[in-house]
Every structure is written in C-alpha cells, then in structure tokens.
Scaffold this motif. Structure first.
Motif, PDB file in Angstrom:
ATOM      1  N   UNK A   1       0.828  -1.194   0.000  1.00 18.65           N
ATOM      2  CA  UNK A   1       0.000   0.000   0.000  1.00 18.65           C
ATOM      3  C   UNK A   1       0.863   1.245   0.000  1.00 18.65           C
ATOM      4  N   UNK A   2       0.496   2.198   0.850  1.00 22.18           N
ATOM      5  CA  UNK A   2       1.270   3.423   0.937  1.00 22.18           C
ATOM      6  C   UNK A   2       0.596   4.428   1.844  1.00 22.18           C
ATOM      7  N   UNK A   3       1.337   5.460   2.216  1.00 20.58           N
ATOM      8  CA  UNK A   3       0.801   6.524   3.065  1.00 20.58           C
ATOM      9  C   UNK A   3       1.455   7.835   2.643  1.00 20.58           C
ATOM     10  N   UNK A   4       0.738   8.934   2.851  1.00 17.46           N
ATOM     11  CA  UNK A   4       1.241  10.239   2.398  1.00 17.46           C
ATOM     12  C   UNK A   4       1.678  10.109   0.925  1.00 17.46           C
ATOM     13  N   UNK A   5       2.956  10.304   0.630  1.00 14.60           N
ATOM     14  CA  UNK A   5       3.431  10.163  -0.751  1.00 14.60           C
ATOM     15  C   UNK A   5       4.534   9.112  -0.863  1.00 14.60           C
ATOM     16  N   UNK A   6       4.500   8.116   0.043  1.00 16.20           N
ATOM     17  CA  UNK A   6       5.577   7.129   0.064  1.00 16.20           C
ATOM     18  C   UNK A   6       5.075   5.799   0.612  1.00 16.20           C
ATOM     19  N   UNK A   7       5.975   4.851   0.731  1.00 16.06           N
ATOM     20  CA  UNK A   7       5.719   3.545   1.341  1.00 16.06           C
ATOM     21  C   UNK A   7       7.062   2.924   1.671  1.00 16.06           C
ATOM     22  N   UNK A   8       7.034   1.811   2.386  1.00 19.62           N
ATOM     23  CA  UNK A   8       8.282   1.122   2.699  1.00 19.62           C
ATOM     24  C   UNK A   8       8.501   0.888   4.173  1.00 19.62           C
ATOM     25  N   UNK A   9       7.526   1.248   5.012  1.00 14.80           N
ATOM     26  CA  UNK A   9       7.658   1.038   6.448  1.00 14.80           C
ATOM     27  C   UNK A   9       6.615   0.034   6.915  1.00 14.80           C
ATOM     28  N   UNK A  10       6.855  -0.513   8.092  1.00 17.70           N
ATOM     29  CA  UNK A  10       5.944  -1.524   8.629  1.00 17.70           C
ATOM     30  C   UNK A  10       4.798  -0.815   9.351  1.00 17.70           C
ATOM     31  N   UNK A  11       3.771  -0.501   8.577  1.00 18.33           N
ATOM     32  CA  UNK A  11       2.566   0.105   9.124  1.00 18.33           C
ATOM     33  C   UNK A  11       1.381  -0.457   8.354  1.00 18.33           C
ATOM     34  N   UNK A  12       0.167  -0.440   8.914  1.00 13.19           N
ATOM     35  CA  UNK A  12      -0.979  -1.036   8.219  1.00 13.19           C
ATOM     36  C   UNK A  12      -1.217  -0.454   6.836  1.00 13.19           C
ATOM     37  N   UNK A  13      -1.014   0.843   6.658  1.00 12.72           N
ATOM     38  CA  UNK A  13      -1.266   1.472   5.359  1.00 12.72           C
ATOM     39  C   UNK A  13      -0.344   0.912   4.270  1.00 12.72           C
TER      40      UNK A  13
END
Length: 268
Positions: free
Chosen positions: A196-208
């Motif tokens: 998925x992604x959040x804000x304008x990025x992705x790559x971290x261990x979060x639900x989004x």
C-alpha cells in the motif's frame, strides 16, 4: 477452463483505495472473486522486493532483494519463471516499470512488452490491450500484467487516497474488468497489490503500507469465499498448483486453491 493463469499486479493499491475508487467493477469483484482485503505484504513493502517474493515464494530476507536497486536474488533460487521454463510452458509479461524485468529469467517469457509510464499516456490500459491482443492469437500458460501507474502517478505523484490516486486506481480496476470480460472463461485470474502506501511514500511496517487486497477467479476457487491469513508468499505456490508445476521446497507460503466451481458458476 484450462490450467492457465493471468496474474495482475496493481502497484500500490490499498484496500480502501480499491473500495473508494468509484469504478463500478469494484462491487462485482468483491462479490464474484475469492478475495481478501486484509492480505499481507512483505518486509520491506517496496516494489521490487515484493515482486521478487511473489515470484520466488520467500521473504526479502531470504531472497536478498531488499531495495529497488538490488536486482537479483543473493543465491540461485527456483521461482515461477524458472519452473515455467523447465516445464516448457509459454509465458508472457507486460509491464511499465523497467526494473520489474528482473523478477523472471528472460528465457521463461516468450512474449514481453514494455511501455514506460513516464513516456506513455495511460500505459496501464495500453499494456492491458496488448495482453488481450496476444491472448486472442496465442495459447499462453502464464501471463503477468504489471500496472504501475496507481503507485507512481497516483501515490508518489499526489499522495495515497487523493483524488488523483483514486483516479489511477479506478483506471487499473477498469483494466482488470477488460481482462475479466475477455478471458475469464479460459483463464484463472489473480489480482493483487504488492504493497500500500501513506502520504506520498511507502516502505515502512505500518498497516497502510502492509495491508493489500487480493482476488482470485477460476475453477480452482470457490466463488465469493473470503480468504484469511493470505500473503504475497502464497502466490507462487498457488500459481504452481494451477499450472501443475512442482512446488519449490524453499517456498514458505502455501497453495490457496479450493475445489472446482459448479458448472453454472463458470461464466462471468
């Protein structure tokens, strides 16, 4: 329906992005496909590591591709591409992000088409139409369609869940509908996101970033059944099961095929 597979990856598609994109085929997918809106990506939830895990059935820590800049597994492995080649089956790939070509050995895909999403207007649709044209002319065992615009032009370009992101997500769902209308009587169709992604990025261990939608159509699946505890690691074993390929002993996921549908449930 023959034992053939079309795998469609919609890069960066969040479950809520799928539900809120506004395309009318969303409801039909949710009702008619075997699906989950709680599928799990891999760590890190980054495009190339995720797709390596789709094809090689192990986590990034195991195949060694941890960034988009690392383009080959750290040691020899058998993935979907290698098994296709060994079995003499025909493969085809259509993609619009150049590094994705590293997830399969070149000899395993007889037909390959690349359309750069930075240079082509609506390259997702262009590639979809190219795939359908090929399937009308050739008998292909495994087709992979990578749709990258939701991630690059939507999420990274404007932010996840913005109206621009949802517009690209709707366009990708429309591409899935075209494939479904044309090929669902002859092919198993698997649709997934990589992350998925959040804000304008992705790559971290979060639900989004980690939660993804996944959809399955074909006679190997019960129509409308909700899947639980599903991850990217289950895709390679599932595809291998449908194609009658031997599972690699290194794979850590499992096949998710069920029982054949009734004859009355086959047609779209």
């Amino acid at each position: 329906m023959k034992n053939k597979v079309i795998l469609i990856s919609i890069d960066g598609l969040r479950p809520d992005g799928f539900l809120q994109c506004g395309h009318p085929f969303v409801r039909e997918m949710a009702e008619r496909f075997v699906c989950t809106l709680t599928g799990c990506s891999v760590d890190p939830p980054v495009t190339l590591p995720c797709h390596m895990s789709m094809f090689y059935g192990v986590t990034p820590a195991e195949h060694g591709v941890l960034t988009n800049g690392c383009t080959s597994p750290s040691h020899p492995m058998n993935g979907v591409g290698e098994l296709l080649s060994a079995a003499g089956k025909k493969g085809a790939v259509f993609y619009n992000w150049e590094p994705i070509r590293h997830i399969w050995p070149s000899e395993s895909m007889k037909y390959t088409s690349f359309a750069d999403y930075f240079e082509e207007e609506n390259s997702d649709l262009l590639l979809t139409e190219q795939l359908l044209s090929l399937l009308a002319r050739r008998d292909i065992d495994f087709s992979f369609l990578y749709l990258g615009e939701t991630d690059e032009k939507g999420g990274h370009g404007h932010g996840w869940m913005t109206k621009e992101y949802l517009k690209h997500a709707a366009n990708a769902v429309g591409c899935v509908e075209k494939i479904f209308r044309a090929a669902s009587n002859d092919y198993h169709i698997i649709v997934t996101a990589d992350h998925g992604g959040h804000d304008m990025t992705h790559g971290v261990i979060c639900p989004e970033d980690m939660t993804i939608p996944m959809f399955f159509w074909g006679t190997s699946f019960y129509k409308g059944m909700e899947m639980e505890n599903l991850s990217l690691l289950d895709l390679a074993p599932t595809i291998a099961s449908i194609l009658d390929l031997p599972a690699s002993p290194q794979w850590t996921g499992c096949s998710r095929i069920h029982a054949p549908q009734r004859e009355t449930e086959k047609s779209p």
